[in-house]
Design a protein around this motif. Structure first.
Motif, short mmCIF file in Angstrom:
data_model
loop_
_atom_site.label_atom_id
_atom_site.label_comp_id
_atom_site.label_asym_id
_atom_site.label_seq_id
_atom_site.Cartn_x
_atom_site.Cartn_y
_atom_site.Cartn_z
N PHE A 11 0.62 -1.10 0.03
CA PHE A 11 -0.07 -0.06 0.04
C PHE A 11 0.93 1.32 0.05
O PHE A 11 0.75 2.10 -0.80
CB PHE A 11 -0.96 -0.23 1.16
N ASN A 12 1.86 1.32 0.73
CA ASN A 12 2.62 2.48 0.80
C ASN A 12 4.12 1.93 0.09
O ASN A 12 4.02 0.68 -0.55
CB ASN A 12 2.97 2.71 2.35
N GLU A 13 5.15 2.31 0.22
CA GLU A 13 6.35 1.98 -0.40
C GLU A 13 7.02 0.82 0.06
O GLU A 13 7.84 -0.06 -0.66
CB GLU A 13 7.09 3.14 -0.46
N THR A 14 6.73 0.29 1.48
CA THR A 14 7.30 -0.69 1.98
C THR A 14 6.16 -1.83 2.51
O THR A 14 5.01 -1.46 2.89
CB THR A 14 8.06 -0.46 3.01
N VAL A 15 6.42 -3.03 1.83
CA VAL A 15 5.31 -4.14 2.57
C VAL A 15 5.03 -4.23 3.70
O VAL A 15 6.06 -4.04 4.46
CB VAL A 15 5.54 -5.36 1.75
N ASP A 16 3.92 -4.40 4.26
CA ASP A 16 3.73 -4.86 5.71
C ASP A 16 4.12 -6.34 6.05
O ASP A 16 4.18 -7.12 5.02
CB ASP A 16 2.10 -4.72 6.15
N VAL A 17 4.50 -6.64 7.32
CA VAL A 17 4.68 -8.11 7.69
C VAL A 17 3.47 -8.64 7.75
O VAL A 17 2.27 -8.23 8.42
CB VAL A 17 5.55 -7.84 8.94
N GLY A 18 3.41 -10.18 7.64
CA GLY A 18 2.08 -10.88 7.54
C GLY A 18 1.59 -10.90 6.31
O GLY A 18 1.73 -10.29 5.51
N ALA A 19 0.64 -11.65 6.68
CA ALA A 19 -0.48 -12.13 5.41
C ALA A 19 -1.30 -10.73 5.04
O ALA A 19 -1.92 -10.69 3.84
CB ALA A 19 -1.20 -13.14 5.72
N ASP A 20 -1.44 -9.78 5.83
CA ASP A 20 -2.61 -8.72 5.73
C ASP A 20 -1.58 -7.35 5.40
O ASP A 20 -0.78 -7.41 6.06
CB ASP A 20 -3.40 -8.54 7.09
N GLU A 21 -2.29 -6.52 4.40
CA GLU A 21 -1.76 -5.17 4.22
C GLU A 21 -2.57 -4.15 4.75
O GLU A 21 -3.75 -4.35 4.33
CB GLU A 21 -1.63 -5.21 2.74
N LEU A 22 -2.42 -3.52 5.82
CA LEU A 22 -3.08 -2.28 6.02
C LEU A 22 -3.33 -1.01 5.09
O LEU A 22 -2.56 -0.25 4.90
CB LEU A 22 -2.72 -1.59 7.47
#
Length: 211
Positions: free
Chosen positions: A187-198
Protein backbone atom coordinates in the motif's frame (compact mmCIF):
# COMPACT_ATOMS: atom_id res chain seq x y z
CA UNK A 1 7.94 -34.02 -3.42
CA UNK A 2 7.65 -30.53 -1.98
CA UNK A 3 4.48 -28.50 -1.67
CA UNK A 4 3.60 -24.84 -2.28
CA UNK A 5 0.78 -22.94 -0.59
CA UNK A 6 -0.20 -19.49 -1.81
CA UNK A 7 -2.82 -16.88 -0.86
CA UNK A 8 -4.72 -19.16 1.50
CA UNK A 9 -6.60 -19.08 4.79
CA UNK A 10 -6.20 -22.31 6.78
CA UNK A 11 -8.23 -22.15 9.96
CA UNK A 12 -10.43 -24.19 12.28
CA UNK A 13 -8.85 -27.59 11.63
CA UNK A 14 -8.47 -30.23 14.35
CA UNK A 15 -6.02 -33.15 14.63
CA UNK A 16 -6.70 -35.79 17.27
CA UNK A 17 -4.30 -38.66 16.49
CA UNK A 18 -1.11 -39.12 18.51
CA UNK A 19 1.07 -38.98 15.43
CA UNK A 20 3.56 -36.44 14.08
CA UNK A 21 0.96 -34.57 12.07
CA UNK A 22 0.08 -30.91 11.83
CA UNK A 23 -3.36 -29.60 12.65
CA UNK A 24 -3.15 -27.21 9.68
CA UNK A 25 -0.18 -28.16 7.45
CA UNK A 26 1.92 -31.33 7.56
CA UNK A 27 4.46 -32.18 4.89
CA UNK A 28 7.20 -34.80 4.81
CA UNK A 29 9.26 -32.92 2.21
CA UNK A 30 10.18 -29.29 1.59
CA UNK A 31 7.53 -26.57 1.50
CA UNK A 32 7.08 -22.94 0.54
CA UNK A 33 4.16 -21.03 2.05
CA UNK A 34 3.39 -17.47 1.00
CA UNK A 35 0.78 -14.83 1.70
CA UNK A 36 -1.19 -17.19 3.95
CA UNK A 37 -3.06 -16.99 7.26
CA UNK A 38 -2.80 -20.13 9.41
CA UNK A 39 -4.84 -19.64 12.54
CA UNK A 40 -6.98 -21.20 15.29
CA UNK A 41 -6.10 -24.79 14.42
CA UNK A 42 -6.11 -27.31 17.27
CA UNK A 43 -4.25 -30.56 17.88
CA UNK A 44 -4.42 -32.96 20.80
CA UNK A 45 -0.72 -33.74 21.05
CA UNK A 46 1.06 -32.68 17.88
CA UNK A 47 1.95 -29.35 16.19
CA UNK A 48 -1.24 -27.46 15.40
CA UNK A 49 0.16 -24.95 12.91
CA UNK A 50 2.86 -25.96 10.40
CA UNK A 51 4.95 -29.15 10.50
CA UNK A 52 7.54 -29.92 7.81
CA UNK A 53 10.20 -32.61 7.87
CA UNK A 54 12.46 -30.86 5.37
CA UNK A 55 13.33 -27.24 4.57
CA UNK A 56 10.46 -24.78 4.76
CA UNK A 57 10.23 -21.12 3.76
CA UNK A 58 7.37 -18.91 4.88
CA UNK A 59 6.96 -15.45 3.37
CA UNK A 60 4.35 -12.88 4.44
CA UNK A 61 2.49 -15.43 6.53
CA UNK A 62 0.56 -14.96 9.76
CA UNK A 63 0.68 -17.95 12.13
CA UNK A 64 -1.79 -17.06 14.85
CA UNK A 65 -3.49 -18.67 17.89
CA UNK A 66 -2.86 -22.32 17.05
CA UNK A 67 -3.28 -24.58 20.07
CA UNK A 68 -1.85 -27.90 21.31
CA UNK A 69 -4.35 -28.90 23.97
CA UNK A 70 -2.03 -31.44 25.64
CA UNK A 71 1.57 -30.59 26.47
CA UNK A 72 3.78 -31.70 23.60
CA UNK A 73 7.52 -31.79 22.89
CA UNK A 74 6.72 -29.94 19.67
CA UNK A 75 6.31 -26.22 19.11
CA UNK A 76 2.72 -25.37 18.32
CA UNK A 77 3.16 -22.53 15.80
CA UNK A 78 5.79 -23.87 13.40
CA UNK A 79 7.69 -27.10 13.99
CA UNK A 80 10.39 -28.69 11.86
CA UNK A 81 11.95 -32.10 12.25
CA UNK A 82 14.88 -33.07 10.07
CA UNK A 83 16.38 -36.30 11.44
CA UNK A 84 19.83 -36.20 9.81
CA UNK A 85 19.67 -33.48 7.20
CA UNK A 86 20.96 -29.94 7.07
CA UNK A 87 17.82 -28.05 6.11
CA UNK A 88 16.59 -24.69 7.31
CA UNK A 89 13.45 -22.97 8.48
CA UNK A 90 13.25 -19.53 6.89
CA UNK A 91 10.80 -16.80 7.89
CA UNK A 92 10.52 -13.60 5.84
CA UNK A 93 7.98 -10.89 6.73
CA UNK A 94 6.08 -13.27 9.03
CA UNK A 95 3.98 -12.86 12.16
CA UNK A 96 4.04 -15.79 14.61
CA UNK A 97 1.97 -14.98 17.68
CA UNK A 98 -0.45 -16.40 20.24
CA UNK A 99 0.38 -20.06 19.59
CA UNK A 100 0.21 -22.15 22.75
CA UNK A 101 1.26 -25.58 23.95
CA UNK A 102 -0.93 -26.62 26.91
CA UNK A 103 -1.35 -22.96 27.78
CA UNK A 104 2.32 -21.99 27.37
CA UNK A 105 3.61 -19.77 24.58
CA UNK A 106 5.06 -21.94 21.82
CA UNK A 107 6.07 -20.24 18.58
CA UNK A 108 8.87 -21.95 16.65
CA UNK A 109 10.68 -25.25 17.24
CA UNK A 110 13.51 -27.15 15.57
CA UNK A 111 13.34 -30.90 16.00
CA UNK A 112 17.11 -31.43 15.86
CA UNK A 113 18.96 -28.18 16.48
CA UNK A 114 22.37 -29.80 15.86
CA UNK A 115 21.46 -30.09 12.16
CA UNK A 116 18.85 -27.41 11.61
CA UNK A 117 18.93 -23.66 11.36
CA UNK A 118 16.36 -20.94 11.77
CA UNK A 119 16.69 -17.72 9.79
CA UNK A 120 14.17 -14.96 10.34
CA UNK A 121 14.15 -11.66 8.46
CA UNK A 122 11.92 -8.66 9.22
CA UNK A 123 9.52 -10.85 11.19
CA UNK A 124 7.53 -10.51 14.41
CA UNK A 125 7.96 -13.75 16.33
CA UNK A 126 6.73 -14.24 19.86
CA UNK A 127 8.76 -16.45 22.22
CA UNK A 128 11.82 -17.20 20.09
CA UNK A 129 13.35 -20.61 20.85
CA UNK A 130 15.61 -20.91 23.89
CA UNK A 131 19.26 -21.75 23.42
CA UNK A 132 19.82 -19.76 20.24
CA UNK A 133 22.43 -17.02 19.95
CA UNK A 134 22.14 -13.82 17.96
CA UNK A 135 23.94 -15.53 15.07
CA UNK A 136 20.93 -17.80 14.55
CA UNK A 137 18.87 -14.86 13.35
CA UNK A 138 19.30 -12.05 10.89
CA UNK A 139 18.57 -8.54 12.09
CA UNK A 140 15.33 -6.57 12.17
CA UNK A 141 13.25 -9.15 14.03
CA UNK A 142 11.06 -8.12 16.93
CA UNK A 143 9.47 -10.23 19.66
CA UNK A 144 6.40 -8.23 20.60
CA UNK A 145 2.63 -7.90 20.29
CA UNK A 146 1.95 -7.63 16.53
CA UNK A 147 -1.37 -5.86 17.21
CA UNK A 148 -3.71 -7.86 15.01
CA UNK A 149 -7.47 -8.17 15.36
CA UNK A 150 -8.85 -11.25 17.08
CA UNK A 151 -12.50 -10.39 16.50
CA UNK A 152 -14.44 -12.50 14.01
CA UNK A 153 -15.07 -9.83 11.39
CA UNK A 154 -11.45 -8.65 11.20
CA UNK A 155 -9.57 -11.66 12.48
CA UNK A 156 -5.90 -11.66 11.43
CA UNK A 157 -5.96 -8.10 10.09
CA UNK A 158 -3.52 -5.46 11.27
CA UNK A 159 -4.57 -2.72 13.66
CA UNK A 160 -3.44 0.88 13.37
CA UNK A 161 -0.20 1.23 15.27
CA UNK A 162 0.91 -2.33 14.56
CA UNK A 163 4.71 -2.70 14.36
CA UNK A 164 4.08 -4.82 11.25
CA UNK A 165 2.97 -1.85 9.14
CA UNK A 166 5.56 -0.82 6.52
CA UNK A 167 8.14 -3.02 8.28
CA UNK A 168 8.74 -5.82 5.78
CA UNK A 169 11.18 -6.53 2.98
CA UNK A 170 9.88 -6.00 -0.57
CA UNK A 171 10.20 -8.86 -3.08
CA UNK A 172 9.64 -9.04 -6.84
CA UNK A 173 6.47 -11.16 -6.62
CA UNK A 174 4.68 -8.40 -4.71
CA UNK A 175 4.35 -6.13 -7.76
CA UNK A 176 0.61 -5.99 -8.59
CA UNK A 177 -0.02 -8.75 -6.03
CA UNK A 178 -2.83 -8.86 -3.44
CA UNK A 179 -2.69 -9.71 0.25
CA UNK A 180 -4.57 -12.73 1.61
CA UNK A 181 -7.75 -10.66 1.90
CA UNK A 182 -7.59 -9.39 -1.69
CA UNK A 183 -6.17 -5.92 -0.99
CA UNK A 184 -3.11 -4.29 -2.58
CA UNK A 185 -0.02 -6.12 -1.33
CA UNK A 186 2.11 -2.97 -1.02
CA UNK A 187 0.00 0.00 0.00
CA UNK A 188 2.86 2.35 0.82
CA UNK A 189 6.39 1.96 -0.47
CA UNK A 190 7.22 -0.89 1.94
CA UNK A 191 5.24 -4.10 2.40
CA UNK A 192 3.63 -4.89 5.74
CA UNK A 193 4.74 -7.91 7.75
CA UNK A 194 2.29 -10.82 7.73
CA UNK A 195 -0.49 -11.90 5.39
CA UNK A 196 -2.52 -8.68 5.70
CA UNK A 197 -1.74 -5.24 4.26
CA UNK A 198 -3.18 -2.26 6.11
CA UNK A 199 -4.61 -0.18 3.25
CA UNK A 200 -6.12 2.65 5.27
CA UNK A 201 -4.70 6.01 6.31
CA UNK A 202 -7.22 7.00 8.99
CA UNK A 203 -7.97 4.91 12.11
CA UNK A 204 -11.60 3.74 12.40
CA UNK A 205 -13.71 6.10 14.44
CA UNK A 206 -11.46 9.11 13.85
CA UNK A 207 -13.30 12.19 12.61
CA UNK A 208 -11.48 14.95 10.83
CA UNK A 209 -12.96 18.44 11.07
CA UNK A 210 -11.88 20.79 8.31
CA UNK A 211 -12.38 24.51 8.61
Amino acid sequence: SGCAIRNSVITGNRATANEDIGGAVHNTESATIRNTLIARNVSSKTPAGVTCQRGVTLTNCTILDNVCSVHSKYSCGINTYFPNDNHSLTLVNCIVSGNTNAGESSAVGLGNSSYNRLTATTSLVGNLPDGFTADDYTTENVSCDPKVYRTASKYGRLKFGSPAVDAGTNQDWMTDAKDVFGKTRIFNETVDVGADELCETTPPGLMLLLR
